[in-house]
Every structure is written in structure tokens, then in C-alpha cells.
Design a protein around this motif. Structure first.
Motif, PDB file in Angstrom:
ATOM      1  N   ALA A 124       0.833  -1.201   0.000  1.00 24.60           N
ATOM      2  CA  ALA A 124       0.000   0.000   0.000  1.00 24.60           C
ATOM      3  C   ALA A 124       0.869   1.252   0.000  1.00 24.60           C
ATOM      4  N   ILE A 125       0.279   2.340  -0.492  1.00 25.51           N
ATOM      5  CA  ILE A 125       0.891   3.665  -0.456  1.00 25.51           C
ATOM      6  C   ILE A 125       0.040   4.506   0.482  1.00 25.51           C
ATOM      7  N   SER A 126       0.638   5.156   1.450  1.00 24.48           N
ATOM      8  CA  SER A 126      -0.140   5.859   2.465  1.00 24.48           C
ATOM      9  C   SER A 126      -0.872   7.064   1.867  1.00 24.48           C
ATOM     10  N   GLY A 127      -2.012   7.388   2.478  1.00 22.33           N
ATOM     11  CA  GLY A 127      -2.738   8.589   2.090  1.00 22.33           C
ATOM     12  C   GLY A 127      -1.898   9.837   2.301  1.00 22.33           C
ATOM     13  N   ASP A 128      -1.018   9.815   3.302  1.00 23.09           N
ATOM     14  CA  ASP A 128      -0.120  10.951   3.539  1.00 23.09           C
ATOM     15  C   ASP A 128       0.759  11.217   2.321  1.00 23.09           C
ATOM     16  N   MET A 129       1.242  10.137   1.693  1.00 20.23           N
ATOM     17  CA  MET A 129       2.091  10.297   0.515  1.00 20.23           C
ATOM     18  C   MET A 129       1.313  10.941  -0.626  1.00 20.23           C
ATOM     19  N   PHE A 130       0.088  10.453  -0.884  1.00 21.49           N
ATOM     20  CA  PHE A 130      -0.700  11.028  -1.971  1.00 21.49           C
ATOM     21  C   PHE A 130      -1.133  12.456  -1.650  1.00 21.49           C
ATOM     22  N   LYS A 131      -1.392  12.748  -0.371  1.00 26.78           N
ATOM     23  CA  LYS A 131      -1.728  14.124   0.007  1.00 26.78           C
ATOM     24  C   LYS A 131      -0.527  15.047  -0.240  1.00 26.78           C
ATOM     25  N   HIS A 132       0.670  14.557   0.038  1.00 24.96           N
ATOM     26  CA  HIS A 132       1.876  15.352  -0.216  1.00 24.96           C
ATOM     27  C   HIS A 132       2.045  15.598  -1.718  1.00 24.96           C
ATOM     28  N   ILE A 133       1.799  14.563  -2.533  1.00 29.99           N
ATOM     29  CA  ILE A 133       1.897  14.710  -3.987  1.00 29.99           C
ATOM     30  C   ILE A 133       0.920  15.776  -4.464  1.00 29.99           C
ATOM     31  N   GLN A 134      -0.329  15.681  -3.988  1.00 32.35           N
ATOM     32  CA  GLN A 134      -1.362  16.649  -4.384  1.00 32.35           C
ATOM     33  C   GLN A 134      -1.010  18.057  -3.908  1.00 32.35           C
ATOM     34  N   SER A 135      -0.482  18.173  -2.688  1.00 31.53           N
ATOM     35  CA  SER A 135      -0.112  19.490  -2.156  1.00 31.53           C
ATOM     36  C   SER A 135       1.013  20.121  -2.958  1.00 31.53           C
ATOM     37  N   GLU A 136       1.922  19.301  -3.452  1.00 28.01           N
ATOM     38  CA  GLU A 136       3.022  19.832  -4.270  1.00 28.01           C
ATOM     39  C   GLU A 136       2.483  20.417  -5.572  1.00 28.01           C
ATOM     40  N   HIS A 137       1.556  19.699  -6.205  1.00 27.67           N
ATOM     41  CA  HIS A 137       0.931  20.233  -7.425  1.00 27.67           C
ATOM     42  C   HIS A 137       0.108  21.484  -7.104  1.00 27.67           C
ATOM     43  N   LEU A 138      -0.607  21.456  -5.964  1.00 23.22           N
ATOM     44  CA  LEU A 138      -1.425  22.604  -5.567  1.00 23.22           C
ATOM     45  C   LEU A 138      -0.562  23.843  -5.358  1.00 23.22           C
ATOM     46  N   HIS A 139       0.597  23.655  -4.740  1.00 21.65           N
ATOM     47  CA  HIS A 139       1.506  24.777  -4.493  1.00 21.65           C
ATOM     48  C   HIS A 139       1.913  25.449  -5.793  1.00 21.65           C
ATOM     49  N   ARG A 140       2.328  24.647  -6.788  1.00 21.82           N
ATOM     50  CA  ARG A 140       2.776  25.213  -8.064  1.00 21.82           C
ATOM     51  C   ARG A 140       1.636  25.957  -8.769  1.00 21.82           C
ATOM     52  N   LEU A 141       0.456  25.330  -8.764  1.00 25.36           N
ATOM     53  CA  LEU A 141      -0.690  25.932  -9.445  1.00 25.36           C
ATOM     54  C   LEU A 141      -1.142  27.217  -8.752  1.00 25.36           C
ATOM     55  N   ALA A 142      -1.108  27.217  -7.417  1.00 26.02           N
ATOM     56  CA  ALA A 142      -1.531  28.402  -6.666  1.00 26.02           C
ATOM     57  C   ALA A 142      -0.596  29.570  -6.915  1.00 26.02           C
ATOM     58  N   VAL A 143       0.703  29.302  -7.003  1.00 25.33           N
ATOM     59  CA  VAL A 143       1.672  30.363  -7.323  1.00 25.33           C
ATOM     60  C   VAL A 143       1.399  30.902  -8.721  1.00 25.33           C
ATOM     61  N   GLN A 144       1.186  29.993  -9.678  1.00 24.20           N
ATOM     62  CA  GLN A 144       0.929  30.400 -11.067  1.00 24.20           C
ATOM     63  C   GLN A 144      -0.358  31.198 -11.188  1.00 24.20           C
ATOM     64  N   ALA A 145      -1.399  30.794 -10.413  1.00 24.36           N
ATOM     65  CA  ALA A 145      -2.695  31.480 -10.477  1.00 24.36           C
ATOM     66  C   ALA A 145      -2.714  32.765  -9.661  1.00 24.36           C
ATOM     67  N   ASP A 146      -1.611  33.068  -8.986  1.00 22.54           N
ATOM     68  CA  ASP A 146      -1.487  34.266  -8.160  1.00 22.54           C
ATOM     69  C   ASP A 146      -2.552  34.309  -7.057  1.00 22.54           C
ATOM     70  N   LEU A 147      -2.813  33.140  -6.451  1.00 25.36           N
ATOM     71  CA  LEU A 147      -3.702  33.092  -5.301  1.00 25.36           C
ATOM     72  C   LEU A 147      -2.981  33.673  -4.086  1.00 25.36           C
ATOM     73  N   PRO A 148      -3.712  34.215  -3.127  1.00 25.42           N
ATOM     74  CA  PRO A 148      -3.049  34.738  -1.919  1.00 25.42           C
ATOM     75  C   PRO A 148      -2.376  33.598  -1.154  1.00 25.42           C
ATOM     76  N   LEU A 149      -1.099  33.756  -0.839  1.00 26.76           N
ATOM     77  CA  LEU A 149      -0.339  32.691  -0.180  1.00 26.76           C
ATOM     78  C   LEU A 149       0.485  33.263   0.958  1.00 26.76           C
ATOM     79  N   SER A 150       0.553  32.512   2.034  1.00 30.89           N
ATOM     80  CA  SER A 150       1.472  32.849   3.108  1.00 30.89           C
ATOM     81  C   SER A 150       2.897  32.617   2.624  1.00 30.89           C
ATOM     82  N   MET A 151       3.865  33.194   3.324  1.00 29.35           N
ATOM     83  CA  MET A 151       5.257  32.984   2.960  1.00 29.35           C
ATOM     84  C   MET A 151       5.615  31.504   3.063  1.00 29.35           C
ATOM     85  N   GLY A 152       5.102  30.843   4.111  1.00 25.90           N
ATOM     86  CA  GLY A 152       5.384  29.422   4.283  1.00 25.90           C
ATOM     87  C   GLY A 152       4.838  28.583   3.146  1.00 25.90           C
ATOM     88  N   ALA A 153       3.603  28.864   2.712  1.00 28.38           N
ATOM     89  CA  ALA A 153       3.015  28.126   1.598  1.00 28.38           C
ATOM     90  C   ALA A 153       3.768  28.402   0.305  1.00 28.38           C
TER      91      ALA A 153
END
Length: 329
Positions: A48-77
Motif C-alpha cells: 500500500a501507499i499511504s494517504g499521507d504520501m498522496f496528500k503530499h503529492i497533491q499538495s506539491e501540485h497545488l503549491h505550483r498551481l496556486a503560485v501560477q494562479a497568483d492566489l493569496p499565499l502565506s510565505m510558508g506556503a
């Protein structure tokens, strides 16, 4: 397309020769992550692959897309720091002062939701200043579990060569023999059919769970939802993880069903560990539609291409459902 209250994905994916998620190492043996599940009236031990791993994969894609879409982001995000908004509260005293001046948890959460779209969608626990202010993620991943009898893990022998330091010619001694150290180790590779479940609470995007009101406007919520759905699509197209430099998984197929709820009822989802899960999801959707006509839409797919087509349409047309505000909140 109707407003999206919630969305569920149940799918079977064929992954070959992957090592996306392991327990660790013991000696020279990398340990495969195994779980016990109940199916066919008995227990099975499967890869099995943990849900944590897939959540991390999705969050990595979300981060790139959010930066590209110029969504409001904290410095940490923006830095893809796992602490997200907590990172800002540690290093930005001005923002911490704004949060403290808000006066109560509901007002603080409003400020956080406006300040960081990734914290809004991916969640966080704000702990700075003795706080315990949770923001629950709007997207949930289950374990990605091997179907019993349809998945197998093998261990392959490898040798890592380390040349001697401090001289020598490319690690070869005077006799022409290898002068370095050879370290044998065993690396796992798993192949088979995996069950995937994902659920999205689209109506909660920008929603303050304490005050029961929205902290961001409708246009911002729409942009966030479409970015979130796009990140989920890319999670299936490119499932990142461990050992991908030499064991990038072969994705053969993805099949299953997407359900979308346009009313305050959950989008049905049944585990693909069950052979006839698509039929059962369809029956549940039909039953719910008898209670609330046309509340559930169902989109089935039999390949990764068909899944991408269905998701692309949803991304283009999706509008987040708006929950009614609580009077006096």
C-alpha cells in the motif's frame, strides 16, 4: 454544471514497478509498506501507499498551481514549507500582531483564510502563542491499497560502488581490479492494481467553520476550487514519491467513477476494493436522487485519458456550492 457541494473519486489504477512509499530500511534491505485489509471474507496482507504520501503529492501540485494562479499565499506556503501559515507566524511579527489583534478564534480564522489559499484548502493546525486553532483540509485521501490477488512485491539485488578516496585512477588499482567498496542492497518494486479513494468538500473552501460564514468572496472561492481540482488531476497523472529517479512507476490504466453532489448531501464513494464498486456507487446515486432530484451527477471513466477529460470539464465549469450563513453568527 451545477454548484459543487462535494466530489468523490473511486478508482482502480494499474501501477507497475513502483516503490513510492516504503517503511524504511533494515540492514541492506529496504522494507516495503504492507497493510492488513479485510476482503473476500478474510484478511489479506497487501502492499500500500499511504494517504499521507498522496496528500503530499497533491499538495506539491497545488503549491505550483496556486503560485501560477497568483492566489493569496502565506510565505510558508509560497516556500512549500509544511508548516504553511505557522511559518509566517514564527518569522513575521507584524502578521502575528494582526492575528492577536483579531480578538477571537473566529476572527483569527477569517484572517488566515484570506491570507493563505493553500492553508484554506490543505489545512493546518495553528499553534503559535499557545493557540490550538485547527483548519481541516477540504481534500481527503485514503490509503492507496493493493487489490488482494492482484498485486505483488519483488526484491531486486543492486550493488552500489564507492571508489576509494584520496587517489587512485577511477577506482581501479594497479592490477586493474576495482579498488573501491561494493555495497550490495535489495530494493523492492511493486506491481499490480491499486484502489484509490479521494473526497473533496468543495463547499468548505473559504468557509469559516467557527463563525459559519465565508471569509473570501465567490470569485476567489471559484479560483481556489478549480486550482484544487487541477492539482488532483495531476496527482493521478504524475504520482511522485520515493525512488522515482530509477523506479518511476509505469501507469497502465485508471478506471472508476467520479460523483458530484450539488446539494447538501455527500457525493457517494465506495471502495474499489469491491469488484462491482462502480455499479454500487451508481445505485447509491440513484437512490439519493430519488430523495433530492438531480442532486448527484456521476461520471465513469475507463482510462486515464477518459479521467482527464472528465476532470478537465469539471475544472472548467465547477462552481463551489455556497452554504447558508448561520443567523446571528
Amino acid at each position: 454544471m451545477k454548484p459543487v457541494f462535494s466530489l468523490s473519486i473511486a478508482a482502480r489504477a494499474v501501477l507497475n514497478l513502483h516503490s513510492l512509499n516504503n517503511e524504511g530500511g533494515e540492514g541492506n534491505q529496504i522494507q516495503t509498506r504492507m497493510v492488513n485489509i479485510f476482503a473476500d471474507n478474510r484478511l489479506h496482507s497487501v502492499n500500500a501507499i499511504s494517504g499521507d504520501m498522496f496528500k503530499h503529492i497533491q499538495s506539491e501540485h497545488l503549491h505550483r498551481l496556486a503560485v501560477q494562479a497568483d492566489l493569496p499565499l502565506s510565505m510558508g506556503a509560497r516556500l512549500f514549507n509544511a508548516n504553511r501559515i505557522n511559518y509566517d507566524l514564527d518569522v513575521n511579527k507584524s502578521f502575528l500582531a494582526q492575528l492577536s489583534a483579531a480578538g477571537n478564534n473566529a476572527a483569527e480564522l477569517d484572517l488566515i483564510l484570506r491570507h493563505c489559499a493553500v492553508t484554506d484548502m490543505a489545512g493546518a493546525l495553528i499553534t503559535v502563542g499557545n493557540r490550538s486553532l485547527p483548519r481541516k483540509s477540504v481534500v481527503e485521501f485514503g490509503w492507496v491499497v493493493g487489490i488482494p490477488g492482484s498485486v505483488k512485491t519483488d526484491s531486486y539485488f543492486h550493488v552500489k560502488f564507492e571508489s576509494e578516496r584520496g587517489g587512485g585512477s577511477a577506482g581501479v588499482d594497479e592490477s586493474g581490479s576495482i579498488a573501491g567498496k561494493q555495497t550490495p542492497f535489495h530494493r523492492p518494486a511493486s506491481s499490480g492494481v491499486y484502489a484509490i479513494v479521494v473526497q473533496v468538500e468543495a463547499a468548505r473552501i473559504g468557509f469559516n467553520d467557527i463563525s459559519q460564514r465565508y471569509a473570501v468572496d465567490a470569485d476567489q472561492r471559484r479560483k481556489r476550487l478549480r486550482t484544487l481540482l487541477e492539482s488532483i488531476l495531476y496527482t493521478f497523472i504524475e504520482p511522485a514519491g520515493a525512488m522515482r529517479t530509477a523506479q518511476n512507476p509505469h501507469i497502465l490504466d485508471v478506471s472508476g467513477v467520479i460523483t458530484v453532489s450539488s446539494n447538501v448531501i455527500p457525493a457517494p464513494c465506495i471502495s474499489p476494493l469491491k469488484d462491482d464498486f462502480v455499479t454500487d456507487v451508481r445505485r447509491v446515486a440513484e437512490s439519493l436522487n430519488q430523495l433530492h432530484p438531480n442532486a448527484i451527477e456521476l461520471f465513469s471513466f475507463d482510462s486515464l485519458g477518459a479521467f482527464a477529460e472528465q476532470m478537465s470539464q469539471l475544472i472548467r465549469e465547477a462552481e463551489p456550492f455556497t452554504l447558508p450563513a448561520v443567523n446571528g453568527a
